[in-house]
Scaffold this motif. Structure first.
Motif, PDB file in Angstrom:
ATOM      1  N   ALA A 385      67.071 -26.308  -6.097  1.00 45.77           N
ATOM      2  CA  ALA A 385      65.162 -27.174  -6.566  1.00 45.77           C
ATOM      3  C   ALA A 385      65.760 -28.604  -6.884  1.00 45.77           C
ATOM      4  O   ALA A 385      64.671 -29.237  -6.506  1.00 45.77           O
ATOM      5  CB  ALA A 385      64.743 -25.074  -7.210  1.00 45.77           C
ATOM      6  N   VAL A 386      66.323 -28.020  -8.201  1.00 42.68           N
ATOM      7  CA  VAL A 386      66.321 -29.314  -9.277  1.00 42.68           C
ATOM      8  C   VAL A 386      67.912 -29.972  -9.848  1.00 42.68           C
ATOM      9  O   VAL A 386      67.902 -29.097 -10.666  1.00 42.68           O
ATOM     10  CB  VAL A 386      65.358 -29.044 -10.149  1.00 42.68           C
ATOM     11  N   PRO A 387      67.850 -30.737  -9.841  1.00 46.10           N
ATOM     12  CA  PRO A 387      68.726 -32.104 -10.145  1.00 46.10           C
ATOM     13  C   PRO A 387      69.171 -31.337 -11.940  1.00 46.10           C
ATOM     14  O   PRO A 387      68.454 -31.810 -12.398  1.00 46.10           O
ATOM     15  CB  PRO A 387      69.414 -33.236  -9.673  1.00 46.10           C
ATOM     16  N   THR A 388      70.648 -31.040 -11.815  1.00 45.57           N
ATOM     17  CA  THR A 388      70.406 -30.753 -13.175  1.00 45.57           C
ATOM     18  C   THR A 388      70.920 -32.174 -13.989  1.00 45.57           C
ATOM     19  O   THR A 388      71.566 -33.147 -13.633  1.00 45.57           O
ATOM     20  CB  THR A 388      71.883 -29.658 -13.598  1.00 45.57           C
ATOM     21  N   MET A 389      70.510 -31.571 -15.136  1.00 42.43           N
ATOM     22  CA  MET A 389      70.172 -33.409 -16.089  1.00 42.43           C
ATOM     23  C   MET A 389      71.589 -32.889 -17.451  1.00 42.43           C
ATOM     24  O   MET A 389      70.272 -33.045 -18.749  1.00 42.43           O
ATOM     25  CB  MET A 389      68.998 -34.641 -16.046  1.00 42.43           C
ATOM     26  N   ARG A 390      72.691 -32.599 -17.354  1.00 44.84           N
ATOM     27  CA  ARG A 390      73.457 -32.217 -19.304  1.00 44.84           C
ATOM     28  C   ARG A 390      73.710 -34.296 -18.608  1.00 44.84           C
ATOM     29  O   ARG A 390      74.220 -34.657 -18.439  1.00 44.84           O
ATOM     30  CB  ARG A 390      74.404 -31.706 -18.302  1.00 44.84           C
ATOM     31  N   PRO A 391      74.107 -34.049 -20.403  1.00 46.13           N
ATOM     32  CA  PRO A 391      74.474 -35.067 -20.996  1.00 46.13           C
ATOM     33  C   PRO A 391      76.448 -34.780 -20.618  1.00 46.13           C
ATOM     34  O   PRO A 391      76.881 -34.682 -20.733  1.00 46.13           O
ATOM     35  CB  PRO A 391      74.199 -35.037 -22.591  1.00 46.13           C
ATOM     36  N   PRO A 392      76.476 -36.328 -20.523  1.00 41.79           N
ATOM     37  CA  PRO A 392      75.322 -37.623 -20.485  1.00 41.79           C
ATOM     38  C   PRO A 392      74.804 -37.769 -19.310  1.00 41.79           C
ATOM     39  O   PRO A 392      75.914 -37.264 -18.317  1.00 41.79           O
ATOM     40  CB  PRO A 392      76.563 -38.599 -20.785  1.00 41.79           C
ATOM     41  N   HIS A 393      73.603 -38.134 -19.748  1.00 38.05           N
ATOM     42  CA  HIS A 393      73.296 -38.382 -17.643  1.00 38.05           C
ATOM     43  C   HIS A 393      72.645 -39.546 -17.736  1.00 38.05           C
ATOM     44  O   HIS A 393      71.504 -40.013 -18.965  1.00 38.05           O
ATOM     45  CB  HIS A 393      72.081 -37.826 -17.587  1.00 38.05           C
ATOM     46  N   ASP A 394      72.831 -40.105 -16.437  1.00 29.93           N
ATOM     47  CA  ASP A 394      72.378 -42.039 -16.639  1.00 29.93           C
ATOM     48  C   ASP A 394      70.926 -41.622 -15.723  1.00 29.93           C
ATOM     49  O   ASP A 394      70.600 -41.366 -15.202  1.00 29.93           O
ATOM     50  CB  ASP A 394      73.325 -42.583 -15.815  1.00 29.93           C
ATOM     51  N   LEU A 395      69.867 -41.966 -16.664  1.00 26.89           N
ATOM     52  CA  LEU A 395      68.369 -42.279 -16.092  1.00 26.89           C
ATOM     53  C   LEU A 395      68.561 -43.394 -14.850  1.00 26.89           C
ATOM     54  O   LEU A 395      67.507 -42.714 -14.520  1.00 26.89           O
ATOM     55  CB  LEU A 395      67.999 -42.312 -17.601  1.00 26.89           C
ATOM     56  N   ARG A 396      69.354 -44.049 -15.143  1.00 25.62           N
ATOM     57  CA  ARG A 396      68.812 -45.116 -13.547  1.00 25.62           C
ATOM     58  C   ARG A 396      70.399 -45.380 -13.164  1.00 25.62           C
ATOM     59  O   ARG A 396      70.707 -46.427 -13.614  1.00 25.62           O
ATOM     60  CB  ARG A 396      68.291 -46.854 -15.008  1.00 25.62           C
ATOM     61  N   ARG A 397      70.221 -44.208 -12.125  1.00 21.37           N
ATOM     62  CA  ARG A 397      71.818 -44.383 -11.955  1.00 21.37           C
ATOM     63  C   ARG A 397      71.505 -45.412 -10.645  1.00 21.37           C
ATOM     64  O   ARG A 397      70.649 -45.840  -9.954  1.00 21.37           O
ATOM     65  CB  ARG A 397      72.068 -43.069 -10.840  1.00 21.37           C
ATOM     66  N   PRO A 398      72.879 -46.096  -9.967  1.00 23.01           N
ATOM     67  CA  PRO A 398      72.622 -47.305  -9.522  1.00 23.01           C
ATOM     68  C   PRO A 398      71.709 -46.944  -7.770  1.00 23.01           C
ATOM     69  O   PRO A 398      72.319 -46.049  -7.782  1.00 23.01           O
ATOM     70  CB  PRO A 398      73.748 -48.044  -9.152  1.00 23.01           C
ATOM     71  N   VAL A 399      71.054 -47.954  -7.775  1.00 20.27           N
ATOM     72  CA  VAL A 399      70.038 -47.323  -6.538  1.00 20.27           C
ATOM     73  C   VAL A 399      70.786 -48.357  -5.035  1.00 20.27           C
ATOM     74  O   VAL A 399      70.724 -48.253  -3.919  1.00 20.27           O
ATOM     75  CB  VAL A 399      68.584 -47.900  -6.154  1.00 20.27           C
ATOM     76  N   ARG A 400      71.220 -49.885  -5.474  1.00 21.10           N
ATOM     77  CA  ARG A 400      71.968 -50.491  -4.530  1.00 21.10           C
ATOM     78  C   ARG A 400      73.671 -50.506  -4.481  1.00 21.10           C
ATOM     79  O   ARG A 400      74.028 -50.449  -5.488  1.00 21.10           O
ATOM     80  CB  ARG A 400      71.961 -52.210  -5.242  1.00 21.10           C
ATOM     81  N   LEU A 401      73.739 -49.306  -3.282  1.00 26.30           N
ATOM     82  CA  LEU A 401      75.215 -49.761  -3.348  1.00 26.30           C
ATOM     83  C   LEU A 401      76.631 -50.571  -2.615  1.00 26.30           C
ATOM     84  O   LEU A 401      77.365 -50.683  -3.596  1.00 26.30           O
ATOM     85  CB  LEU A 401      75.585 -48.158  -2.468  1.00 26.30           C
ATOM     86  N   MET A 402      75.230 -51.295  -1.995  1.00 24.70           N
ATOM     87  CA  MET A 402      75.863 -52.431  -1.948  1.00 24.70           C
ATOM     88  C   MET A 402      74.778 -53.339  -0.950  1.00 24.70           C
ATOM     89  O   MET A 402      74.226 -52.241  -0.135  1.00 24.70           O
ATOM     90  CB  MET A 402      77.290 -52.579  -0.247  1.00 24.70           C
ATOM     91  N   ALA A 403      75.782 -54.019  -0.163  1.00 25.11           N
ATOM     92  CA  ALA A 403      74.256 -55.287   0.529  1.00 25.11           C
ATOM     93  C   ALA A 403      74.025 -54.580   1.631  1.00 25.11           C
ATOM     94  O   ALA A 403      75.142 -54.457   2.453  1.00 25.11           O
ATOM     95  CB  ALA A 403      74.462 -56.956   0.336  1.00 25.11           C
ATOM     96  N   GLY A 404      72.354 -54.094   1.886  1.00 19.79           N
ATOM     97  CA  GLY A 404      72.434 -53.256   3.220  1.00 19.79           C
ATOM     98  C   GLY A 404      72.829 -52.020   2.800  1.00 19.79           C
ATOM     99  O   GLY A 404      71.571 -51.442   3.959  1.00 19.79           O
ATOM    100  N   LEU A 405      72.787 -51.272   1.805  1.00 20.21           N
ATOM    101  CA  LEU A 405      73.323 -49.966   1.952  1.00 20.21           C
ATOM    102  C   LEU A 405      72.558 -49.225   0.826  1.00 20.21           C
ATOM    103  O   LEU A 405      72.646 -50.120  -0.719  1.00 20.21           O
ATOM    104  CB  LEU A 405      74.724 -49.639   2.000  1.00 20.21           C
ATOM    105  N   TYR A 406      71.023 -48.503   0.602  1.00 18.04           N
ATOM    106  CA  TYR A 406      70.950 -48.098  -0.729  1.00 18.04           C
ATOM    107  C   TYR A 406      70.468 -46.737  -0.781  1.00 18.04           C
ATOM    108  O   TYR A 406      70.158 -46.593   0.232  1.00 18.04           O
ATOM    109  CB  TYR A 406      69.229 -49.512  -0.796  1.00 18.04           C
TER     110      TYR A 406
END
Length: 454
Positions: A385-406
């Motif tokens: 249901a809900v992904p865990t957020m144990r420390p260290p937790h990156d609140l802004r994981r990259p959304v751009r993996l490479m040009a053309g893929l997000y």
């Protein structure tokens, strides 16, 4: 005739709220978009089952009226919210007490005023109207808690994120919060907000959740959780969203589907849950998950509704499987037919074997009334249901993996509705930048056609 180089600007895989929100931002900027969803319905985990006039959420995540994403996400300006009574109702040591945040979300004085017990009951009983009881903890604890809520309601987000990161339980203890306040108020509250009764969540994520609670009111969408994705889908050009289409592989310029073969595009955005995204892109991080079970009951006995009103009732004693419960038909009358009462209860973690009996026994203590004649409408168990957020937790994981893929979703941000919407905003911004939204755009049909499978 030569086939076009691509059939649509962006293919979004997944029609949950992240994918639908991103699609709205892209289409509003003139980017032609196709949203492909394997399920026969949109919304993902934000879905609602309809049974005999009842509207039953499968996960039932709580929203906050102070969330900026709900106010700023295009397409959600008409989202109707039903608010719970201010604060929460705590069941502890056989008594029910109210503890809350300032209605205006501002001052420590207002928070102190709100953190009061407004009702109490004899051991094992519900909350009779008009009675008052002792505050949560003593007078000093009350003052400290009220001041802390007032401060966190107005604290800049950057300041909260600059604090040392620890598991939430450890961080609260190190800040000098008394154990009785943690156990009697903060643990049950954060369990309801984060689906984490053990307080293993990153202290930064817990602080953000407390900030939202202290600055606004807890709420649910009027008519069910699926109203939110339905509003987003309705705002898109006709034909943009295609359900029942299963994507089997992705690349930077195409996706392959089981039903329609290959669909060519300029970019692909994965907006599925974390596990489905990792199946299409091996190597993506897959977090652990908090399982959630929601049990829905109905009764024609109004005693439960009279006892708690529109409050969210939390069990501070952890005396049974139910973490929190509410008479949702009082909060939102559209969720039950006239003359019927809908009680929705949330169980966190692994549910007991005889779930219904254990939940009924626990609810009888919490509401102070017999539950033997209550009818069980549905039991929705969601292991992931809900992904865990144990420390260290990156609140802004990259959304751009490479040009053309997000990629976007609650697993790239905070594991909340607000986090899913915010990650969609970030992904759409990255896409618009890479596609050169102000330049020459492909002018495809606003409802792009999918090819037939070979």
């Amino acid at each position: 005739m030569l086939e076009p180089a691509y059939q649509v600007d962006v293919v979004i895989v997944g029609a949950g709220i992240a994918g639908l929100s991103a699609a709205h931002r892209l289409t509003s900027a003139g980017i032609t978009t196709a949203v492909l969803e394997a399920a026969p319905y949109t919304g993902g985990r934000m879905s609602t089952e309809k049974i005999d006039g009842f509207r039953l959420d499968r996960v039932g995540q709580l929203l906050s009226t102070s969330s900026p994403e709900l106010r700023l996400t295009p397409g959600l300006d008409a989202l109707p919210l039903r608010r719970f009574a201010p604060g929460v109702l705590l069941h502890r040591d056989g008594r029910a007490q109210r503890a809350g945040a300032p209605a205006g979300g501002g001052s420590a004085r207002g928070a102190l005023h709100a953190v009061r017990a407004l009702a109490s009951a004899p051991r094992g009983g519900a909350v009779p109207p008009g009675r008052t009881g002792a505050p949560v903890g003593g007078a000093v604890d009350q003052a400290r808690l009220g001041a802390a809520l007032g401060r966190i309601a107005t604290a800049p987000v950057e300041r909260l994120l600059s604090r040392p990161e620890l598991p939430a339980g450890q961080a609260l203890a190190r800040r000098g919060v008394p154990a009785r306040t943690i156990e009697g108020f903060l643990r049950p509250l954060l369990a309801a907000l984060l689906c984490d009764p053990e307080l293993s969540t990153s202290s930064r994520c817990a602080d953000l959740a407390l900030r939202a609670f202290a600055g606004g009111r807890l709420a649910i969408p009027e008519g069910g959780a699926d109203v939110l994705p339905e509003l987003l889908a309705r705002a898109l050009p006709p034909g943009t969203v295609r359900t029942g289409v299963r994507v089997t592989s992705v690349a930077t310029t195409s996706v392959t589907t089981a039903e329609h073969g290959r669909v060519r595009c300029r970019a692909v955005l994965l907006a599925t849950d974390a596990r489905a995204a990792a199946e299409l892109l091996p190597g993506l991080r897959v977090p652990d998950f908090h399982p959630v079970t929601v049990v829905h009951h109905t009764t024609d006995d109004p005693a439960a509704a009279f006892a708690t009103g529109a409050s969210l009732l939390l069990d501070a004693d952890r005396g049974g499987p139910v973490a929190h419960t509410a008479v949702l038909s009082t909060v939102d009358p559209t969720r039950a037919p006239a003359g019927r009462t809908l009680i929705s209860s949330t169980v966190l973690g692994t549910p007991p074997q005889d779930l219904d009996a254990a939940v009924r026994t626990h609810l009888a203590r919490l509401y102070g009334t017999s539950t033997r004649r209550w009818e069980t409408l549905a039991v929705h168990h969601t292991p992931q249901a809900v992904p865990t957020m144990r420390p260290p937790h990156d609140l802004r994981r990259p959304v751009r993996l490479m040009a053309g893929l997000y990629v976007c979703g609650d697993h790239r941000d905070t594991s909340t509705v607000q986090g899913a919407l915010h990650s969609a905003h970030r992904a759409a911004t990255a896409l618009l930048t890479d596609l050169g939204a102000t330049g020459s755009l492909h002018t495809a049909d606003p409802a792009p056609r999918l090819p037939k499978a070979a």
